[in-house]
Design a protein around this motif. Sequence first.
Motif, PDB file in Angstrom:
ATOM      1  N   ARG A 122     -10.630  16.560   2.364  1.00 43.06           N
ATOM      2  CA  ARG A 122     -11.408  15.710   3.156  1.00 43.06           C
ATOM      3  C   ARG A 122     -11.788  17.039   3.961  1.00 43.06           C
ATOM      4  N   ILE A 123     -10.302  17.024   4.722  1.00 39.54           N
ATOM      5  CA  ILE A 123      -9.908  19.075   5.638  1.00 39.54           C
ATOM      6  C   ILE A 123     -10.413  19.482   5.247  1.00 39.54           C
ATOM      7  N   SER A 124      -9.892  19.972   3.734  1.00 35.89           N
ATOM      8  CA  SER A 124     -10.234  20.878   2.826  1.00 35.89           C
ATOM      9  C   SER A 124     -11.416  21.528   3.189  1.00 35.89           C
ATOM     10  N   TYR A 125     -12.231  20.002   2.770  1.00 34.84           N
ATOM     11  CA  TYR A 125     -12.968  20.302   2.500  1.00 34.84           C
ATOM     12  C   TYR A 125     -14.037  20.655   4.000  1.00 34.84           C
ATOM     13  N   ASN A 126     -13.846  20.245   5.127  1.00 30.47           N
ATOM     14  CA  ASN A 126     -13.968  21.293   6.547  1.00 30.47           C
ATOM     15  C   ASN A 126     -13.743  22.682   6.826  1.00 30.47           C
ATOM     16  N   VAL A 127     -13.009  23.272   6.037  1.00 31.42           N
ATOM     17  CA  VAL A 127     -12.361  24.074   6.070  1.00 31.42           C
ATOM     18  C   VAL A 127     -13.744  25.134   5.553  1.00 31.42           C
ATOM     19  N   TYR A 128     -13.615  24.422   4.179  1.00 35.58           N
ATOM     20  CA  TYR A 128     -14.489  25.372   2.895  1.00 35.58           C
ATOM     21  C   TYR A 128     -15.988  25.368   3.996  1.00 35.58           C
ATOM     22  N   LYS A 129     -16.848  23.814   4.480  1.00 33.44           N
ATOM     23  CA  LYS A 129     -17.821  24.140   5.602  1.00 33.44           C
ATOM     24  C   LYS A 129     -17.403  25.073   6.229  1.00 33.44           C
ATOM     25  N   VAL A 177     -20.558  30.328   8.496  1.00 35.12           N
ATOM     26  CA  VAL A 177     -20.303  31.287   9.321  1.00 35.12           C
ATOM     27  C   VAL A 177     -21.349  32.215   8.477  1.00 35.12           C
ATOM     28  N   ALA A 178     -20.813  32.038   7.091  1.00 38.78           N
ATOM     29  CA  ALA A 178     -21.482  32.842   5.936  1.00 38.78           C
ATOM     30  C   ALA A 178     -23.254  32.703   6.165  1.00 38.78           C
ATOM     31  N   TYR A 179     -23.612  31.508   6.286  1.00 34.73           N
ATOM     32  CA  TYR A 179     -24.840  31.425   6.494  1.00 34.73           C
ATOM     33  C   TYR A 179     -25.648  31.868   7.690  1.00 34.73           C
ATOM     34  N   ALA A 180     -24.864  31.664   8.718  1.00 37.55           N
ATOM     35  CA  ALA A 180     -25.483  32.621   9.499  1.00 37.55           C
ATOM     36  C   ALA A 180     -25.477  33.592  10.196  1.00 37.55           C
ATOM     37  N   LEU A 181     -24.057  34.761   9.243  1.00 38.00           N
ATOM     38  CA  LEU A 181     -24.464  36.078   9.185  1.00 38.00           C
ATOM     39  C   LEU A 181     -25.322  36.607   8.266  1.00 38.00           C
ATOM     40  N   LYS A 182     -25.781  36.068   7.236  1.00 43.28           N
ATOM     41  CA  LYS A 182     -26.942  35.873   6.041  1.00 43.28           C
ATOM     42  C   LYS A 182     -28.447  36.070   7.266  1.00 43.28           C
ATOM     43  N   TYR A 196     -28.035  23.779   6.108  1.00 42.98           N
ATOM     44  CA  TYR A 196     -28.432  24.098   4.546  1.00 42.98           C
ATOM     45  C   TYR A 196     -27.804  23.237   3.857  1.00 42.98           C
ATOM     46  N   LEU A 197     -28.374  23.205   2.826  1.00 41.66           N
ATOM     47  CA  LEU A 197     -27.497  22.282   1.556  1.00 41.66           C
ATOM     48  C   LEU A 197     -26.929  23.153   0.812  1.00 41.66           C
ATOM     49  N   PHE A 247     -22.863  20.678  -2.994  1.00 38.05           N
ATOM     50  CA  PHE A 247     -21.970  19.260  -3.144  1.00 38.05           C
ATOM     51  C   PHE A 247     -22.929  18.345  -2.730  1.00 38.05           C
ATOM     52  N   ALA A 248     -24.334  18.427  -2.812  1.00 34.19           N
ATOM     53  CA  ALA A 248     -25.217  18.142  -1.744  1.00 34.19           C
ATOM     54  C   ALA A 248     -25.277  17.114  -0.967  1.00 34.19           C
ATOM     55  N   SER A 249     -24.580  17.971  -0.315  1.00 37.68           N
ATOM     56  CA  SER A 249     -24.485  17.977   1.855  1.00 37.68           C
ATOM     57  C   SER A 249     -24.636  18.812   2.544  1.00 37.68           C
ATOM     58  N   GLU A 250     -25.992  18.064   3.133  1.00 36.75           N
ATOM     59  CA  GLU A 250     -26.049  19.029   4.317  1.00 36.75           C
ATOM     60  C   GLU A 250     -25.704  19.428   5.300  1.00 36.75           C
ATOM     61  N   ILE A 251     -25.249  20.611   5.398  1.00 38.65           N
ATOM     62  CA  ILE A 251     -24.580  20.908   6.426  1.00 38.65           C
ATOM     63  C   ILE A 251     -25.215  21.695   7.851  1.00 38.65           C
TER      64      ILE A 251
END
Length: 875
Positions: free
Chosen positions: A431-438, A443-448, A485-486, A489-493
């Motif tokens: 759960r929290i690990s997934y938050n870190v992952y997101k 950040v990666a999508y913002a840099l992109k 972005y999606l 895991f089919a979650s919209e961030i």
Amino acid sequence: MKLFWMGVIPTRRTRFVFLSFVLNLLFPCNSSTDLSLQCRMIPNTMPVLEKKGDIVLGGLFSLHDMVEEQSLPFTSQPPKRKCTSVLSTLSPTRFNFRTFRWMQTMIFAIEEINKEGKLLPNITVGYKIYDSCSTPHQALKAAMELMGGEKSSEAGEKTQRNSTCNESVPMVIGDGGSTQSLVVAHFLGVFTVPQISYFSSCACLSDKKQFPAFLRTMPSDFFQVEALVQLVKHFGWTWVGVIAGDDAYGRNGANIFANEVIKLGVCVAFHRIIPKNRQQAQILPIISVIRLSGAKVILVFAVEQDAAALFDEVQRSKLTGIQWLASEAWSTAAVLSTPEKYHHILQGTVGFAIQQANIPGLRDFLLRLNPWRSDAQTDPFLVSFWEEMFQCSLGVQTESREKEGESKPPCSGKEDLGNVTNIYSDVSQLRISYNVYKAVYAVAYALKAMQSCVKGEGPFFQRSCADPGVIQPWQLLHYLKQVQYLNSFASEIKFDENGDPAAMYDLVNWQMDPNGKIEFINIGKFDGVKQQLYIHEDIILWNGNQTRVPSSVCSNICPPGTRKAMRPNFPVCCYDCVCPPEFWSNAERTTCIPKRVEFLSFRDTMGITLVAISFFGSFSTCIVVLIFFCNRTTPIVRANNSALSFLLLFSLTLCFLCSLTFIGQPSKWSCMLRHTAFGISFVLCVSCILGKTLVVLVAFNAKLPGSNVIKWFGPSRQKAIIAICTVTQVLICTVWLLVAPPAPRQLIPREEDFIILLCDEGSYIAFALVLSYIGLLAVLCLFLAFLARKLPDSFNEARLITFSMLIFCAVWIAFIPAYISSPGKYATVTEVFAILASSYGLLGCIFAPKCYMILLRPEKNTRKHLMSKAPSSKF
């Protein structure tokens, strides 16, 4: 820094001056023209895990719970700060394996992005991670290190002296705790450096005026509180206890919850804070409050360490039968669900947890760690992790261990993380690990997006784009806010205007499996966007392994026929179920029965007695009328003004009969009739006696030589006097009836099984005027009769009037205190008794002697006898 620790919100200018001062202390610059000495950096005093890259991301994780106290002599360079934890039953290790997994997840996500190369081609992402030690000042110091730290922690002193001040990281991921994030967000906000927290949920962090660069992948507590409030409402709990941790997360969340449930009519049984020192003496009062309150549902809004301190004392105090509600900070905490000592008190716990996900490849990545690998030498946290995991020594002796005299067997080198069941390698509840992952991928999508900017179509001044070679934090913040972005895991961030993600919670239930282990069963969810709670009640197991929903009310719902009686000094949810005022509980206290209505009834012994006395008085008066009528030509009847005598007898009949209006069930008309009939009848009676008294005095004065007073008191004048006196009373009664008439009223004693039905006077002033007017006429009549008592007649009626008025006045003077002090219907009995007693007094004193002479001494009923002079009495 104290301003930040104490929660004071300084102005932007004050913060800038303050931070400039701190940075000057950390990085003092020489004014010399020698560029090599232009910027002199104090060496890094904090362990850091870093990896170089084209873009370096900062990271803050609380791997320990506290910072060791150090003695600073101020004569030499301070040593490196050491983080530790207190060894206790609540914290059996010095290392937080769960947080270490979060940190490794950040590294995993970064390496995954670098390895795939599709998201950020030709760009390598690095990291620089610090241990914030769960303390605000250490988190602030780590943030300052990230803002101007060395590019390499292994750089020698020579390199450090010959280098200029290094560039800061463009953004920071962390911290976990809300209290630490508050401090860091204040600091980074001054420089508009974006910060993405993975576990800080305090609603206060949504304020963009205070924290303009703060974002998070953790939903705000506003949504969690809304979910908890709907949960309480759904199950009908109206008596809920609240316990909070002593930090920004606990205090803010608990306060919002308490305010919201009160709006629904729910009462907060108590609101207590878990002290940070977690001492038994400080937590015992909370246990006492829980016992005394009687609340069966209690929300614990705290981080897992504080919750563990509370439940350790709950277990020690053998407090059971409580349905615990968990905030997301500990709703899936292994530190509470794993130890068997908590199972019997926490089984059935219900709480909200952020949504989980399965991250492919993460477990293998976590198990890769080994202190004998070549790249492990740069990891300052691996030694502590390995030694705590396997309870062995790698040969690195720390000062703390030397002081405590710890001794562990050496590590063999064959230890395998895959053979250990531990929260670190448990990826079933990510759960929290997934938050870190997101957060890393955001950040990666913002840099992109920044790299994909088309020149001349950018979002900045004059439609310019950011320089990919020199990333400005404020530019990266702009792109982070636009991230959407999606993921796989089919979650919209995405982030809303407050930097918060969409809130989605799982409702979990702590259930024990056949092996005696706690499992987190998903029993529903809360959609923060729709503000909707979904629950599968049929699969819930409550505390004590019960399927029935526990009840937590200060007072049960009152059964039909009863009403709520508020308890003094208690919330509105606390009341006693009592019958309505008109009812009384039966002997078994299972139902309400109507109270018996008590009034002076014709069926009561007292009522029958008074009716008999009243009728006897009326009958006696009629007998007197008959005697007088049959002997109306005799001297005694004629000598005492027969017209007034008959009128007086008529008024006495009314006085006897008006007492009947006081008997029976009071009604609107009977209440008005009884007081007006009483007042008018007695004024008519006393007026007739006053007229007879005046006749006696006038008759005597008329015999005096030269007296012509008899012409002023003829029969017509006597009737006029009586009429004026009576009409005056009629006017008083009329005004009384128009302004505030007497009306029936119920007197309901709380502890009695009857209702007293009586007539309320309406206007006490009018009632007093009626009695006072009667009293005035009676006193005047008594005074005149007393003056005429010694007139020389054989049969002087003035003496009889004097005795009758003495009795009349004595009765009504005694009536006033007796009436006031008599309870209920006995006040009415007192009034009826006064009416009958005074009526009998008048009838007996005035007419009994005359009837005696008419019937038994007819020889004295002659003109000769009446005209003869009798000796004067001394009376």
